[in-house]
Design an enzyme around this catalytic site. Sequence first.
Site, short mmCIF file in Angstrom:
data_model
loop_
_atom_site.label_atom_id
_atom_site.label_comp_id
_atom_site.label_asym_id
_atom_site.label_seq_id
_atom_site.Cartn_x
_atom_site.Cartn_y
_atom_site.Cartn_z
CE1 TYR A 64 -2.88 -2.94 0.01
CE2 TYR A 64 -3.41 -2.53 2.56
CZ TYR A 64 -3.53 -3.56 1.36
OH TYR A 64 -4.66 -4.61 1.58
CG PHE A 213 -13.10 -4.77 -2.11
CD1 PHE A 213 -12.17 -3.76 -1.63
CD2 PHE A 213 -12.84 -5.43 -3.27
CE1 PHE A 213 -10.82 -3.34 -2.34
CE2 PHE A 213 -11.67 -5.01 -4.01
CZ PHE A 213 -10.77 -3.85 -3.65
N PRO A 214 -15.74 -4.78 2.29
CG PRO A 214 -15.30 -4.01 4.35
CD PRO A 214 -14.43 -4.31 3.35
CG LEU A 215 -17.98 -0.48 3.98
CD1 LEU A 215 -17.24 0.94 4.31
CD2 LEU A 215 -19.54 -0.64 4.27
N GLY A 216 -17.62 -2.62 -0.64
CA GLY A 216 -17.59 -2.54 -1.81
C GLY A 216 -16.37 -2.00 -2.49
N GLY A 217 -15.48 -1.71 -1.63
CA GLY A 217 -14.40 -1.31 -2.00
C GLY A 217 -14.26 -0.05 -3.13
CG PHE A 218 -11.20 0.86 -5.49
CD1 PHE A 218 -10.42 1.90 -5.06
CD2 PHE A 218 -10.39 -0.43 -5.32
CE1 PHE A 218 -9.13 1.76 -4.61
CE2 PHE A 218 -9.12 -0.49 -4.87
CZ PHE A 218 -8.46 0.61 -4.54
N PRO A 220 -18.55 1.47 -4.36
CG PRO A 220 -18.54 3.56 -3.52
CD PRO A 220 -18.14 2.83 -4.76
CG LEU A 221 -21.55 -3.06 -1.06
CD1 LEU A 221 -22.06 -3.31 0.51
CD2 LEU A 221 -21.74 -4.09 -2.00
N1 LIG Z 1 -6.12 -9.08 0.79
C1 LIG Z 1 -6.40 -8.21 -0.39
O1 LIG Z 1 -6.07 -8.44 -1.43
C2 LIG Z 1 -7.11 -6.85 -0.05
C3 LIG Z 1 -7.63 -6.23 -1.47
C4 LIG Z 1 -8.22 -5.00 -0.97
C5 LIG Z 1 -8.29 -4.62 0.30
N2 LIG Z 1 -7.84 -5.24 1.37
C6 LIG Z 1 -8.08 -4.71 2.73
O2 LIG Z 1 -9.51 -4.62 3.06
C7 LIG Z 1 -9.50 -3.15 3.68
C8 LIG Z 1 -10.89 -2.74 3.31
O3 LIG Z 1 -11.15 -2.81 1.78
P1 LIG Z 1 -11.23 -1.25 1.10
O4 LIG Z 1 -10.74 -0.19 2.19
O5 LIG Z 1 -10.77 -1.18 -0.22
O6 LIG Z 1 -12.92 -1.25 0.81
P2 LIG Z 1 -14.28 -0.97 1.78
O7 LIG Z 1 -13.98 -1.06 3.33
O8 LIG Z 1 -15.19 -1.83 1.28
O9 LIG Z 1 -14.48 0.46 1.39
C9 LIG Z 1 -13.77 1.78 1.47
C10 LIG Z 1 -14.36 2.77 0.73
O10 LIG Z 1 -15.61 3.08 1.51
C11 LIG Z 1 -15.59 4.49 1.98
N3 LIG Z 1 -16.21 4.48 3.28
C12 LIG Z 1 -15.94 4.11 4.19
N4 LIG Z 1 -16.87 4.47 5.29
C13 LIG Z 1 -17.65 5.12 4.75
C14 LIG Z 1 -18.64 5.91 5.16
N5 LIG Z 1 -19.13 6.03 6.60
N6 LIG Z 1 -19.51 6.89 4.49
C15 LIG Z 1 -18.93 6.85 3.04
N7 LIG Z 1 -18.17 6.24 2.56
C16 LIG Z 1 -17.40 5.53 3.26
C17 LIG Z 1 -14.16 4.93 1.56
O11 LIG Z 1 -14.07 6.29 1.52
P3 LIG Z 1 -13.57 7.50 2.38
O12 LIG Z 1 -12.13 7.40 2.50
O13 LIG Z 1 -13.92 8.78 1.90
O14 LIG Z 1 -14.22 6.95 3.99
C18 LIG Z 1 -13.54 4.07 0.74
O15 LIG Z 1 -13.65 4.67 -0.50
C19 LIG Z 1 -8.61 -2.47 3.11
O16 LIG Z 1 -8.08 -1.22 3.84
C20 LIG Z 1 -7.29 -3.55 3.13
O17 LIG Z 1 -6.73 -3.36 4.25
C21 LIG Z 1 -7.23 -6.45 1.21
#
Ligand SMILES: NC(=O)c1ccc[n+]([C@@H]2O[C@H](COP(=O)([O-])OP(=O)(O)OC[C@H]3O[C@@H](n4cnc5c(N)ncnc54)[C@H](OP(=O)(O)O)[C@@H]3O)[C@@H](O)[C@H]2O)c1
Length: 290
Positions: A64, A213-218, A220-221
């Site tokens: 990252y 991607f619990p919230l849909g990642g890039f 959003p759900l």
């Molecule tokens: N093992 C792997 O290959 C892999 C791949 C991907 C990710 N990961 C891990 O999984 C974690 C979670 O994935 P992710 O961060 O990509 O995706 P995510 O948690 O599904 O979603 C993150 C997105 O949601 C937005 N968000 C979060 N809370 C919000 C809220 N209350 N209101 C509005 N928007 C909100 C964030 O924007 P804001 O910043 O504006 O809040 C960000 O754009 C990563 O941080 C990483 O540690 C692992």
Amino acid sequence: MLTTSLPGGTWTLGDLTITRFGYGAMQLAGPWVMGPPADHDGALAVLQEAVALGITHIDTSDAYGPVVTNQLIREALHPYPASLHIVTKVGANRDAQGGWPPARDPESLRRAVHDNLRHLGLDVLDLVNLRLGNAEGPVAGSLAEPFETLAELQQQGLIRHLGVSTATAEQVAEAQAIAPIVCVQNMYNLAYRQDDDLIDTLAGQGVAYVPYFPLGGFSPLQSSALSAVATRLGATPMSVALSWLLQRSPNILLIPGTSSAAHLRENVAGAGLPLSAEDLAELDQIGASA
Ligand SMILES: NC(=O)c1ccc[n+]([C@@H]2O[C@H](COP(=O)([O-])OP(=O)(O)OC[C@H]3O[C@@H](n4cnc5c(N)ncnc54)[C@H](OP(=O)(O)O)[C@@H]3O)[C@@H](O)[C@H]2O)c1
């Protein structure tokens, strides 16, 4: 013993007890997870807020940034509270275009473990996930060589616990025949439910499942059913999505990502919604139709 008022309570990974509500640090790097954040102090504040809220599980990787989030974690939180457990992953590098080329040969993995230790300022990594597959998802094939390399590093005392990421059910079983794993970190959320069977199998084994991607990642759900349930409950769609994961199975740990302390607080405050059978039936339709 760790007690918490965070939604979901705690989970035990091997000999480590952590809060089921964790924090994923990937969003702290620059756009598309490359380079530094626009707001360096804001990124440090998000990490400090996570710990202040009682979160004891932070997910990261040297990929990252690269290295950016690990440096931020160290700057914000070192020396770490004894209760905090940082989970990292190895097995992919970054290229100049922002791609994630695999780096799973033994030499690259040894280097990655030592790099993570140095960047995070640790003597032992609590949990290292071997990242398999590619950006599209899991790819079938043996993980024996890379996973045996990590098992050797574990025997040398550099790693406390092992996990796998972006893995098929067969790869999980293959890893377990080499060394115990405490978690599987794969893509999963309300709309993407490929791993329903795997989650249940791991729950029976006492192994954690950590959806990325619990919230849909890039992307959003977005779903009318999700919005309808959220409106009915007077909650945000994000709160419903996180509450659903916590309710889906006790072995699911949350690592939602955010670059905003306000979003982090909102997510913590909202993830404990009790979802009724009616809510769950409506939400189940999202994955079924995806
Ligand atoms: N093992 C792997 O290959 C892999 C791949 C991907 C990710 N990961 C891990 O999984 C974690 C979670 O994935 P992710 O961060 O990509 O995706 P995510 O948690 O599904 O979603 C993150 C997105 O949601 C937005 N968000 C979060 N809370 C919000 C809220 N209350 N209101 C509005 N928007 C909100 C964030 O924007 P804001 O910043 O504006 O809040 C960000 O754009 C990563 O941080 C990483 O540690 C692992």
